[in-house]
Motif scaffolding. Structure first.
Motif, PDB file in Angstrom:
ATOM      1  N   PHE A 367     -24.398  18.758  11.916  1.00 25.45           N
ATOM      2  CA  PHE A 367     -23.640  17.611  12.430  1.00 25.45           C
ATOM      3  C   PHE A 367     -24.216  16.302  11.902  1.00 25.45           C
ATOM      4  O   PHE A 367     -23.485  15.440  11.385  1.00 25.45           O
ATOM      5  CB  PHE A 367     -23.664  17.623  13.956  1.00 25.45           C
ATOM      6  N   PHE A 368     -25.535  16.134  12.003  1.00 18.68           N
ATOM      7  CA  PHE A 368     -26.147  14.884  11.539  1.00 18.68           C
ATOM      8  C   PHE A 368     -26.146  14.801  10.016  1.00 18.68           C
ATOM      9  O   PHE A 368     -26.060  13.701   9.447  1.00 18.68           O
ATOM     10  CB  PHE A 368     -27.562  14.757  12.105  1.00 18.68           C
ATOM     11  N   THR A 369     -26.225  15.948   9.343  1.00 17.83           N
ATOM     12  CA  THR A 369     -26.088  15.946   7.882  1.00 17.83           C
ATOM     13  C   THR A 369     -24.718  15.440   7.481  1.00 17.83           C
ATOM     14  O   THR A 369     -24.582  14.643   6.542  1.00 17.83           O
ATOM     15  CB  THR A 369     -26.316  17.358   7.313  1.00 17.83           C
ATOM     16  N   LEU A 370     -23.693  15.896   8.183  1.00 15.26           N
ATOM     17  CA  LEU A 370     -22.331  15.453   7.888  1.00 15.26           C
ATOM     18  C   LEU A 370     -22.196  13.948   8.090  1.00 15.26           C
ATOM     19  O   LEU A 370     -21.618  13.249   7.239  1.00 15.26           O
ATOM     20  CB  LEU A 370     -21.334  16.198   8.775  1.00 15.26           C
ATOM     21  N   LEU A 371     -22.721  13.432   9.195  1.00 10.57           N
ATOM     22  CA  LEU A 371     -22.656  11.990   9.438  1.00 10.57           C
ATOM     23  C   LEU A 371     -23.381  11.225   8.333  1.00 10.57           C
ATOM     24  O   LEU A 371     -22.889  10.192   7.840  1.00 10.57           O
ATOM     25  CB  LEU A 371     -23.268  11.657  10.795  1.00 10.57           C
ATOM     26  N   GLY A 372     -24.553  11.730   7.942  1.00  6.11           N
ATOM     27  CA  GLY A 372     -25.307  11.071   6.884  1.00  6.11           C
ATOM     28  C   GLY A 372     -24.567  11.071   5.560  1.00  6.11           C
ATOM     29  O   GLY A 372     -24.546  10.059   4.844  1.00  6.11           O
ATOM     30  N   LEU A 373     -23.935  12.196   5.233  1.00  3.75           N
ATOM     31  CA  LEU A 373     -23.186  12.276   3.974  1.00  3.75           C
ATOM     32  C   LEU A 373     -21.970  11.359   3.992  1.00  3.75           C
ATOM     33  O   LEU A 373     -21.615  10.764   2.966  1.00  3.75           O
ATOM     34  CB  LEU A 373     -22.770  13.729   3.718  1.00  3.75           C
ATOM     35  N   ILE A 374     -21.312  11.253   5.147  1.00  2.00           N
ATOM     36  CA  ILE A 374     -20.166  10.350   5.250  1.00  2.00           C
ATOM     37  C   ILE A 374     -20.608   8.905   5.019  1.00  2.00           C
ATOM     38  O   ILE A 374     -19.960   8.143   4.289  1.00  2.00           O
ATOM     39  CB  ILE A 374     -19.476  10.501   6.622  1.00  2.00           C
ATOM     40  N   TRP A 375     -21.740   8.523   5.634  1.00  5.51           N
ATOM     41  CA  TRP A 375     -22.259   7.162   5.439  1.00  5.51           C
ATOM     42  C   TRP A 375     -22.625   6.923   3.977  1.00  5.51           C
ATOM     43  O   TRP A 375     -22.303   5.874   3.393  1.00  5.51           O
ATOM     44  CB  TRP A 375     -23.472   6.945   6.334  1.00  5.51           C
ATOM     45  N   ALA A 377     -21.414   8.520   1.389  1.00  5.62           N
ATOM     46  CA  ALA A 377     -20.184   8.514   0.592  1.00  5.62           C
ATOM     47  C   ALA A 377     -19.524   7.138   0.641  1.00  5.62           C
ATOM     48  O   ALA A 377     -19.049   6.630  -0.388  1.00  5.62           O
ATOM     49  CB  ALA A 377     -19.225   9.585   1.105  1.00  5.62           C
ATOM     50  N   TRP A 378     -19.505   6.519   1.815  1.00  3.10           N
ATOM     51  CA  TRP A 378     -18.912   5.186   1.928  1.00  3.10           C
ATOM     52  C   TRP A 378     -19.734   4.155   1.144  1.00  3.10           C
ATOM     53  O   TRP A 378     -19.177   3.313   0.424  1.00  3.10           O
ATOM     54  CB  TRP A 378     -18.814   4.775   3.393  1.00  3.10           C
ATOM     55  N   LYS A 379     -21.036   4.235   1.278  1.00  2.00           N
ATOM     56  CA  LYS A 379     -21.898   3.318   0.543  1.00  2.00           C
ATOM     57  C   LYS A 379     -21.730   3.506  -0.964  1.00  2.00           C
ATOM     58  O   LYS A 379     -21.632   2.530  -1.729  1.00  2.00           O
ATOM     59  CB  LYS A 379     -23.351   3.554   0.947  1.00  2.00           C
ATOM     60  N   GLY A 380     -21.672   4.764  -1.397  1.00  2.26           N
ATOM     61  CA  GLY A 380     -21.470   5.042  -2.815  1.00  2.26           C
ATOM     62  C   GLY A 380     -20.104   4.627  -3.298  1.00  2.26           C
ATOM     63  O   GLY A 380     -19.927   4.247  -4.462  1.00  2.26           O
ATOM     64  N   PHE A 381     -19.113   4.684  -2.411  1.00  7.18           N
ATOM     65  CA  PHE A 381     -17.764   4.248  -2.758  1.00  7.18           C
ATOM     66  C   PHE A 381     -17.729   2.742  -2.989  1.00  7.18           C
ATOM     67  O   PHE A 381     -17.170   2.263  -3.980  1.00  7.18           O
ATOM     68  CB  PHE A 381     -16.802   4.638  -1.632  1.00  7.18           C
ATOM     69  N   VAL A 382     -18.328   2.003  -2.088  1.00  9.96           N
ATOM     70  CA  VAL A 382     -18.318   0.539  -2.200  1.00  9.96           C
ATOM     71  C   VAL A 382     -19.031   0.095  -3.475  1.00  9.96           C
ATOM     72  O   VAL A 382     -18.571  -0.799  -4.182  1.00  9.96           O
ATOM     73  CB  VAL A 382     -18.975  -0.094  -0.958  1.00  9.96           C
ATOM     74  N   LYS A 383     -20.143   0.762  -3.795  1.00 13.63           N
ATOM     75  CA  LYS A 383     -20.948   0.357  -4.949  1.00 13.63           C
ATOM     76  C   LYS A 383     -20.570   1.099  -6.229  1.00 13.63           C
ATOM     77  O   LYS A 383     -21.137   0.822  -7.287  1.00 13.63           O
ATOM     78  CB  LYS A 383     -22.428   0.577  -4.640  1.00 13.63           C
ATOM     79  N   ARG A 384     -19.653   2.046  -6.113  1.00  8.87           N
ATOM     80  CA  ARG A 384     -19.225   2.851  -7.272  1.00  8.87           C
ATOM     81  C   ARG A 384     -20.427   3.499  -7.961  1.00  8.87           C
ATOM     82  O   ARG A 384     -20.577   3.448  -9.178  1.00  8.87           O
ATOM     83  CB  ARG A 384     -18.453   1.994  -8.267  1.00  8.87           C
ATOM     84  N   TRP A 387     -24.018   8.882  -7.684  1.00  9.22           N
ATOM     85  CA  TRP A 387     -24.266   9.813  -6.582  1.00  9.22           C
ATOM     86  C   TRP A 387     -23.160   9.733  -5.532  1.00  9.22           C
ATOM     87  O   TRP A 387     -22.848  10.725  -4.880  1.00  9.22           O
ATOM     88  CB  TRP A 387     -25.628   9.569  -5.952  1.00  9.22           C
ATOM     89  N   GLY A 388     -22.554   8.553  -5.373  1.00  9.90           N
ATOM     90  CA  GLY A 388     -21.440   8.431  -4.433  1.00  9.90           C
ATOM     91  C   GLY A 388     -20.258   9.278  -4.861  1.00  9.90           C
ATOM     92  O   GLY A 388     -19.623   9.944  -4.031  1.00  9.90           O
ATOM     93  N   PHE A 389     -19.962   9.281  -6.164  1.00 12.92           N
ATOM     94  CA  PHE A 389     -18.874  10.129  -6.660  1.00 12.92           C
ATOM     95  C   PHE A 389     -19.203  11.596  -6.438  1.00 12.92           C
ATOM     96  O   PHE A 389     -18.325  12.390  -6.080  1.00 12.92           O
ATOM     97  CB  PHE A 389     -18.639   9.863  -8.145  1.00 12.92           C
ATOM     98  N   GLY A 390     -20.470  11.968  -6.646  1.00 15.36           N
ATOM     99  CA  GLY A 390     -20.859  13.365  -6.430  1.00 15.36           C
ATOM    100  C   GLY A 390     -20.643  13.808  -5.001  1.00 15.36           C
ATOM    101  O   GLY A 390     -20.164  14.921  -4.746  1.00 15.36           O
ATOM    102  N   ILE A 391     -20.976  12.940  -4.041  1.00 14.88           N
ATOM    103  CA  ILE A 391     -20.794  13.297  -2.635  1.00 14.88           C
ATOM    104  C   ILE A 391     -19.314  13.398  -2.298  1.00 14.88           C
ATOM    105  O   ILE A 391     -18.879  14.321  -1.590  1.00 14.88           O
ATOM    106  CB  ILE A 391     -21.499  12.271  -1.729  1.00 14.88           C
ATOM    107  N   VAL A 392     -18.518  12.458  -2.803  1.00 19.35           N
ATOM    108  CA  VAL A 392     -17.071  12.519  -2.552  1.00 19.35           C
ATOM    109  C   VAL A 392     -16.482  13.786  -3.174  1.00 19.35           C
ATOM    110  O   VAL A 392     -15.652  14.469  -2.562  1.00 19.35           O
ATOM    111  CB  VAL A 392     -16.376  11.259  -3.105  1.00 19.35           C
ATOM    112  N   TRP A 393     -16.903  14.116  -4.396  1.00 15.58           N
ATOM    113  CA  TRP A 393     -16.433  15.356  -5.042  1.00 15.58           C
ATOM    114  C   TRP A 393     -16.790  16.568  -4.183  1.00 15.58           C
ATOM    115  O   TRP A 393     -15.974  17.470  -3.992  1.00 15.58           O
ATOM    116  CB  TRP A 393     -17.049  15.480  -6.433  1.00 15.58           C
TER     117      TRP A 393
END
Length: 677
Positions: A367-375, A377-384, A387-393
């Motif tokens: 559960f906490f891993t999922l929350l961490g990955l979501i956070w 992913a959002w940070k990686g999305f904003v900064k492009r 590693w953000g793309f890898g998490i989204v993939w």
């Protein structure tokens, strides 16, 4: 590259506004104090770099954003990935059918008909002949199996070669695609592709012929993304048509390809530097393709979702109503196998991974891993970030596997990580590059050879790839046949009711062969004319006794595993069926066989072979005892096998033969007769 250009422009604009204060001391040193004349030209000379800010804003205007600059491709990385992908699976070429291959090829009558069966394959579910309605419409891989049957008959070697060839072709496509995404980062792109192609989690897909649906799905998704990228480079709509065709073929391979729609805008946003709205609006032709495919599916098989069976072995978490908590637990297992792919097991059914719950540490960790990955992913999305793309993939491609437990309560499976390995590759290579590749600190260091700067990373990845490759080749051996595969899982999944039953069935098969060999020797001896000599009889009896002893031993081993299977899952109908089969075919005990077949029907009342085999027993007794009621029972059970599974051929044939011989065809019998025997 456009990302770098834009960020460079922004940095230039910022530095330009800051330079007047920074530049004056330098001019003072060069020209002496109190000489403002040269400082004004210096200020004027710094103004042009401010202009890229305007260029940046116009570059994101939809009217002028296409075509993007064409990115060159180095061909050695795709070729290396192709050869590696093919070479890793050469040791599967001598393998036989294993696991789901039997149902997808050997027991699929439409596949066995070759080209003539293709129209029927387009109109039926994937597991049609297993009497399961899961709503899976994946005709493309079955069509390739039918073509192989047409031209090569039952030759699993050809099928394994084709799987390896398709996997190698996947390496070629992603090798090109990654270079398109990561312009002028050939080594980074190559290493990400290397992680994908060498990862041992792919063995279940490539070494198992049935896994071709997953191979084709990902291959066509990759071709779709590459075709759409070519559209971005050329602004020619022919490439969009090619991308749509690729998506349709991906759907025909596996309907879970629907998640790839999220990868199209992600690719554009991260690597083509298009804004979110541009990326999303470009989906409209692909949404039309998706709608047409699911319309076709509904028309062809009459359902979009199917009806998953109530099955403790394969859908236990739905029965226990622990889908959501167990999904968090599964997330931890998937991430662990991505990082450390050992041990690998073909089956994770009940009760290899117990249900998650509020008191389970792995559930909370997930559960906490999922929350961490979501956070992240959002940070990686904003900064492009890479590693953000890898998490989204990872999230996008794992959605079907995690959804399988969330929606249906299904079991963990290594095959669900097939595409997700790419996302793991992005994160892994980014992290290693961050720590092992030193960026030039001084302008003079830019002349340092690239290979010298990347040497630590390349050295480590050579070790990782070597370990991955070793594990892949070693794991391939387990897929040689069912006997090797099932027994390889016992040390790592002793609590799997399916593994215990599968191992038992392999011993049953050996026991049946032993018994058949004993019968063959007896028949050959009795056929000697005018009659066998005492010496021949003695020699034959010794061979018969040896084979019967082997049969009894294999039967006992089978029963041991079946008892363990029913201990794990007390209502496991298929395990009771196997017990009955032991007593029917290996260590003859008719009463025990009847008892366990009836136990099978109580536990799994839609299991057609149990009805059919009861019919065989009663038909034999009826003919031997001239007992019409037992013949009626035989007919009744044959008909019941056809009711629960209309496609069950053995029941159809036995019913027809009995009716031809005796004229008996019974659909309904009173309970008094059914319970009498």
């Amino acid at each position: 590259m456009s990302k770098k250009k834009q960020s460079t422009g922004a940095e230039s604009s910022r530095s330009a506004s800051e330079r007047p204060t920074a530049a004056k001391p330098a001019l003072t040193t060069a020209n002496g104090p109190g000489r403002p004349g040269p400082s004004r030209p210096a200020d004027s000379a710094q103004r042009p770099p401010v202009r890229p800010v305007a260029t940046k804003s116009t570059s994101e205007t939809p009217a002028t954003d296409l075509p993007i600059s064409k990115r060159p491709v180095e061909w050695w990385p795709p070729l290396v990935l192709t050869l590696l992908g093919f070479a890793l699976y050469i040791n599967t070429f001598g393998h036989q059918y294993a696991l789901d291959d039997i149902a997808a090829v050997g027991q699929n009558l439409f596949v066995k008909r070759g080209i003539a069966g293709i129209p029927d394959l387009l109109r039926t579910e994937f597991w049609h002949f297993s009497n399961i309605s899961l709503g899976y419409y994946r005709p493309l891989s079955l069509i390739t199996f039918a073509l192989e049957q047409e031209y090569f008959k039952d030759n699993p070697n050809i099928s394994h070669m084709i799987n390896a060839g398709l996997y190698g072709l996947t390496g070629l496509v992603i090798g090109v695609l990654l270079q398109k995404w990561l312009a002028n980062q050939t080594i980074t792109a190559f290493l990400i592709g290397l992680v994908f192609m060498a990862h041992p989690l792919h063995t279940e897909i490539v070494a198992n012929i049935k896994g071709r649906d997953e191979i084709l799905s990902f291959l066509f998704i990759s071709l779709m993304l590459l075709s759409y990228w070519r559209y971005l480079e050329t602004n020619q709509w022919g490439w969009i048509a090619g991308a749509c065709v690729s998506l349709y073929l991906a759907f025909l391979s596996k309907e879970s390809s629907i998640v790839s729609l999220a990868l199209i805008p992600a690719m554009q946003y991260w690597f083509a530097r298009r804004n979110v709205w541009q990326s999303l609006i470009s989906l409209w032709p692909f949404l039309i393709v998706a709608a047409l495919f699911f319309y076709q599916k509904q028309k062809m098989i009459g359902t979009l979702s199917g009806t998953p069976p109530v099955d403790w072995a394969n859908y236990p978490y739905a029965i226990e109503k622990t889908q959501k908590s167990t999904m968090f637990k599964f997330l931890e297992y998937y991430i662990r196998l991505l990082i450390l792919p050992h041990p690998l097991v073909y089956d994770y059914s009940y009760n290899v991974i117990p249900s998650g719950g509020k008191g389970d540490l792995l559930t909370w960790a997930g559960f906490f891993t999922l929350l961490g990955l979501i956070w992240l992913a959002w940070k990686g999305f904003v900064k492009r970030t890479l590693w953000g793309f890898g998490i989204v993939w990872f999230f996008v491609t794992m959605a079907p596997g995690l959804g399988f437990i969330w929606i249906r309560g299904g079991i963990f499976a290594e095959r669900f990580t097939y595409a997700a390995v790419m996302g793991f590759g992005f994160v892994l290579i980014w992290a290693l590059q961050k720590f092992l590749v030193r960026k030039p600190a001084e302008p003079a260091e830019t002349s340092q050879p690239v290979l010298a700067r990347y040497a630590p990373l390349l050295g480590l990845m050579a070790v990782v790839t070597g370990l991955y490759s070793f594990k892949t080749v070693e794991r391939n051996r387990d897929w040689e046949n069912n006997f090797v595969l099932f027994n390889s899982a016992l040390p790592y999944a002793p609590n799997s009711c399916q593994v215990q039953r599968h191992v038992a069935n392999e011993w049953i098969e050996k026991g049946v062969k032993d018994r058949a060999k004993a019968d063959s020797i007896a028949n050959a001896t009795n056929a000697i004319k005018p009659k066998p000599t005492p010496e021949q009889i003695k020699k034959a009896q010794a061979l018969i006794d040896t084979n019967i002893a082997h049969a009894n031993k294999h039967g006992r081993w089978a029963l041991d595993h079946l008892q363990e299977s029913t201990r794990i899952y007390p209502n496991f109908g298929e395990a009771y069926f196997s017990m009955a089969y032991v007593f029917q075919k290996i260590t003859p005990n008719v009463d025990s066989a009847k008892y366990y077949y009836k136990q099978t029907i109580r536990a799994a009342n839609a299991y057609a072979p149990a009805y059919n085999n009861l019919g065989v027993i009663y038909q034999g007794e009826g003919l031997a005892q001239n007992n019409r009621q037992k013949l009626q029972l035989a007919s009744y059970y044959y008909n019941r096998s056809m009711v629960v599974n209309p496609a069950y051929v053995d029941g159809q044939n036995n019913r027809a033969n009995l009716m031809k011989a005796t004229g008996i065809d019974i659909q309904v019998l009173p309970d008094s007769i059914i319970n009498k025997y």
